[in-house]
Design a protein around this motif. Structure first.
Motif, PDB file in Angstrom:
ATOM      1  N   THR A  17       0.403  68.932  36.836  1.00  0.00           N
ATOM      2  CA  THR A  17      -0.669  68.909  35.854  1.00  0.00           C
ATOM      3  C   THR A  17      -0.411  67.687  34.982  1.00  0.00           C
ATOM      4  O   THR A  17       0.713  67.482  34.517  1.00  0.00           O
ATOM      5  CB  THR A  17      -0.657  70.192  35.005  1.00  0.00           C
ATOM      6  N   ILE A  18      -1.440  66.883  34.778  1.00  0.00           N
ATOM      7  CA  ILE A  18      -1.280  65.629  34.034  1.00  0.00           C
ATOM      8  C   ILE A  18      -2.190  65.641  32.811  1.00  0.00           C
ATOM      9  O   ILE A  18      -3.368  65.991  32.902  1.00  0.00           O
ATOM     10  CB  ILE A  18      -1.592  64.417  34.930  1.00  0.00           C
ATOM     11  N   CYS A  19      -1.628  65.232  31.684  1.00  0.00           N
ATOM     12  CA  CYS A  19      -2.368  65.204  30.424  1.00  0.00           C
ATOM     13  C   CYS A  19      -2.213  63.842  29.759  1.00  0.00           C
ATOM     14  O   CYS A  19      -1.114  63.293  29.700  1.00  0.00           O
ATOM     15  CB  CYS A  19      -1.842  66.295  29.492  1.00  0.00           C
ATOM     16  N   LEU A  20      -3.309  63.324  29.261  1.00  0.00           N
ATOM     17  CA  LEU A  20      -3.304  62.108  28.446  1.00  0.00           C
ATOM     18  C   LEU A  20      -3.328  62.546  26.988  1.00  0.00           C
ATOM     19  O   LEU A  20      -4.298  63.166  26.535  1.00  0.00           O
ATOM     20  CB  LEU A  20      -4.525  61.240  28.757  1.00  0.00           C
ATOM     21  N   GLY A  21      -2.252  62.293  26.271  1.00  0.00           N
ATOM     22  CA  GLY A  21      -2.177  62.610  24.851  1.00  0.00           C
ATOM     23  C   GLY A  21      -2.554  61.392  24.028  1.00  0.00           C
ATOM     24  O   GLY A  21      -2.209  60.265  24.390  1.00  0.00           O
ATOM     25  N   VAL A  22      -3.266  61.612  22.926  1.00  0.00           N
ATOM     26  CA  VAL A  22      -3.713  60.512  22.071  1.00  0.00           C
ATOM     27  C   VAL A  22      -3.439  60.845  20.613  1.00  0.00           C
ATOM     28  O   VAL A  22      -3.746  61.940  20.140  1.00  0.00           O
ATOM     29  CB  VAL A  22      -5.228  60.228  22.265  1.00  0.00           C
ATOM     30  N   TRP A  56      -0.882  56.443  22.789  1.00  0.00           N
ATOM     31  CA  TRP A  56      -1.316  57.204  23.965  1.00  0.00           C
ATOM     32  C   TRP A  56      -0.114  57.424  24.878  1.00  0.00           C
ATOM     33  O   TRP A  56       0.828  56.633  24.869  1.00  0.00           O
ATOM     34  CB  TRP A  56      -2.453  56.492  24.719  1.00  0.00           C
ATOM     35  N   ALA A  57      -0.158  58.512  25.631  1.00  0.00           N
ATOM     36  CA  ALA A  57       0.916  58.810  26.572  1.00  0.00           C
ATOM     37  C   ALA A  57       0.371  59.717  27.668  1.00  0.00           C
ATOM     38  O   ALA A  57      -0.406  60.633  27.394  1.00  0.00           O
ATOM     39  CB  ALA A  57       2.096  59.478  25.872  1.00  0.00           C
ATOM     40  N   VAL A  58       0.780  59.440  28.887  1.00  0.00           N
ATOM     41  CA  VAL A  58       0.408  60.272  30.031  1.00  0.00           C
ATOM     42  C   VAL A  58       1.666  61.025  30.452  1.00  0.00           C
ATOM     43  O   VAL A  58       2.677  60.409  30.782  1.00  0.00           O
ATOM     44  CB  VAL A  58      -0.149  59.423  31.200  1.00  0.00           C
ATOM     45  N   GLU A  92       7.465  64.922  32.748  1.00  0.00           N
ATOM     46  CA  GLU A  92       7.782  63.531  33.059  1.00  0.00           C
ATOM     47  C   GLU A  92       6.779  62.601  32.385  1.00  0.00           C
ATOM     48  O   GLU A  92       5.566  62.845  32.438  1.00  0.00           O
ATOM     49  CB  GLU A  92       7.740  63.314  34.574  1.00  0.00           C
ATOM     50  N   LEU A  93       7.283  61.550  31.758  1.00  0.00           N
ATOM     51  CA  LEU A  93       6.426  60.536  31.174  1.00  0.00           C
ATOM     52  C   LEU A  93       5.992  59.577  32.272  1.00  0.00           C
ATOM     53  O   LEU A  93       6.829  58.976  32.950  1.00  0.00           O
ATOM     54  CB  LEU A  93       7.166  59.759  30.083  1.00  0.00           C
ATOM     55  N   LEU A  94       4.682  59.443  32.474  1.00  0.00           N
ATOM     56  CA  LEU A  94       4.162  58.519  33.484  1.00  0.00           C
ATOM     57  C   LEU A  94       3.879  57.143  32.889  1.00  0.00           C
ATOM     58  O   LEU A  94       4.098  56.129  33.538  1.00  0.00           O
ATOM     59  CB  LEU A  94       2.897  59.087  34.132  1.00  0.00           C
ATOM     60  N   ALA A 113       2.801  61.382  23.043  1.00  0.00           N
ATOM     61  CA  ALA A 113       3.533  62.151  24.058  1.00  0.00           C
ATOM     62  C   ALA A 113       3.740  63.582  23.576  1.00  0.00           C
ATOM     63  O   ALA A 113       3.614  64.535  24.356  1.00  0.00           O
ATOM     64  CB  ALA A 113       4.865  61.481  24.377  1.00  0.00           C
ATOM     65  N   ALA A 114       4.034  63.748  22.292  1.00  0.00           N
ATOM     66  CA  ALA A 114       4.211  65.091  21.735  1.00  0.00           C
ATOM     67  C   ALA A 114       2.918  65.897  21.838  1.00  0.00           C
ATOM     68  O   ALA A 114       2.951  67.101  22.151  1.00  0.00           O
ATOM     69  CB  ALA A 114       4.679  65.001  20.279  1.00  0.00           C
ATOM     70  N   VAL A 115       1.785  65.256  21.611  1.00  0.00           N
ATOM     71  CA  VAL A 115       0.492  65.934  21.727  1.00  0.00           C
ATOM     72  C   VAL A 115       0.280  66.384  23.182  1.00  0.00           C
ATOM     73  O   VAL A 115      -0.120  67.524  23.437  1.00  0.00           O
ATOM     74  CB  VAL A 115      -0.666  65.023  21.260  1.00  0.00           C
ATOM     75  N   ALA A 116       0.566  65.499  24.131  1.00  0.00           N
ATOM     76  CA  ALA A 116       0.411  65.844  25.549  1.00  0.00           C
ATOM     77  C   ALA A 116       1.364  66.977  25.940  1.00  0.00           C
ATOM     78  O   ALA A 116       0.965  67.924  26.632  1.00  0.00           O
ATOM     79  CB  ALA A 116       0.655  64.613  26.427  1.00  0.00           C
TER      80      ALA A 116
END
Length: 173
Positions: A13-18, A27-29, A38-40, A156-159
């Motif tokens: 499952t992949i999330c884009l956090g903003v 931003w962080a995926v 895992e940080l993408l 990243a924390a949001v994601a």
């Protein structure tokens, strides 16, 4: 011959956090497979002071669209603003958030909206954690060797918070 164990392997499952901001938008995926995070990719979209505001929003949209195209997240998670005392600042942040939400909508991404206390509690267990504590927990949870820039760590924390909040209900959340 088909290897069925590979064909049936679960997808992450992949999330884009903003973390919205008009001058620095983090931003962080982040992906989650089981309990593994895992940080993408991550970064900070910087807008020069004095740039026309519509161009700042456009720049944020373009960078987020690039991240979406490259990593194909199933969700976007956005940090809600804290209560802003300055009305002009609150209005600008609202416009930035509007551009971010439009980007999610244009790409068909459902959006999770989290206030700062929810994000801090999700990654540190404590809603009043400071930025340094959140950054350290992001490093730990993502097994990073080097810290992220503060705005990227917040994203990243949001994601991470979204991925942890939705793990009980699956990827359809």
């Amino acid at each position: 011959m088909v290897n069925w164990s590979m064909a049936l392997a679960p997808a992450p499952t992949i999330c884009l956090g903003v973390d919205p901001g008009s001058l620095a938008c983090g931003w962080a995926v982040v992906s989650r497979l089981g309990s593994r995070l895992e940080l993408l990719a991550a970064g900070v979209i910087r807008s020069p002071r004095g740039a026309d505001f519509d161009q700042r929003i456009l720049g944020i949209h373009e960078k987020l669209a690039e991240a979406i195209a490259a990593h194909r997240p199933q969700f976007m998670a956005v940090e809600s603003p804290f209560v802003e005392k300055n009305a002009a600042t609150a209005l600008k942040l609202g416009q930035i958030r509007g551009g971010i939400l439009l980007t999610a909508g244009l790409h068909g991404l459902p959006v999770g909206d989290y206030n700062p206390m929810q994000v801090k509690k999700a990654v540190s267990g404590y809603g009043w954690a400071d930025k340094g504590q959140v950054g350290k927990m992001v490093m730990t949870l993502l097994n990073l060797k080097e810290p992220l820039a503060a705005d990227a760590a917040d994203a990243a924390a949001v994601a991470i918070g979204h991925l942890l909040a939705t793990r009980r209900v699956g990827p359809q959340a």
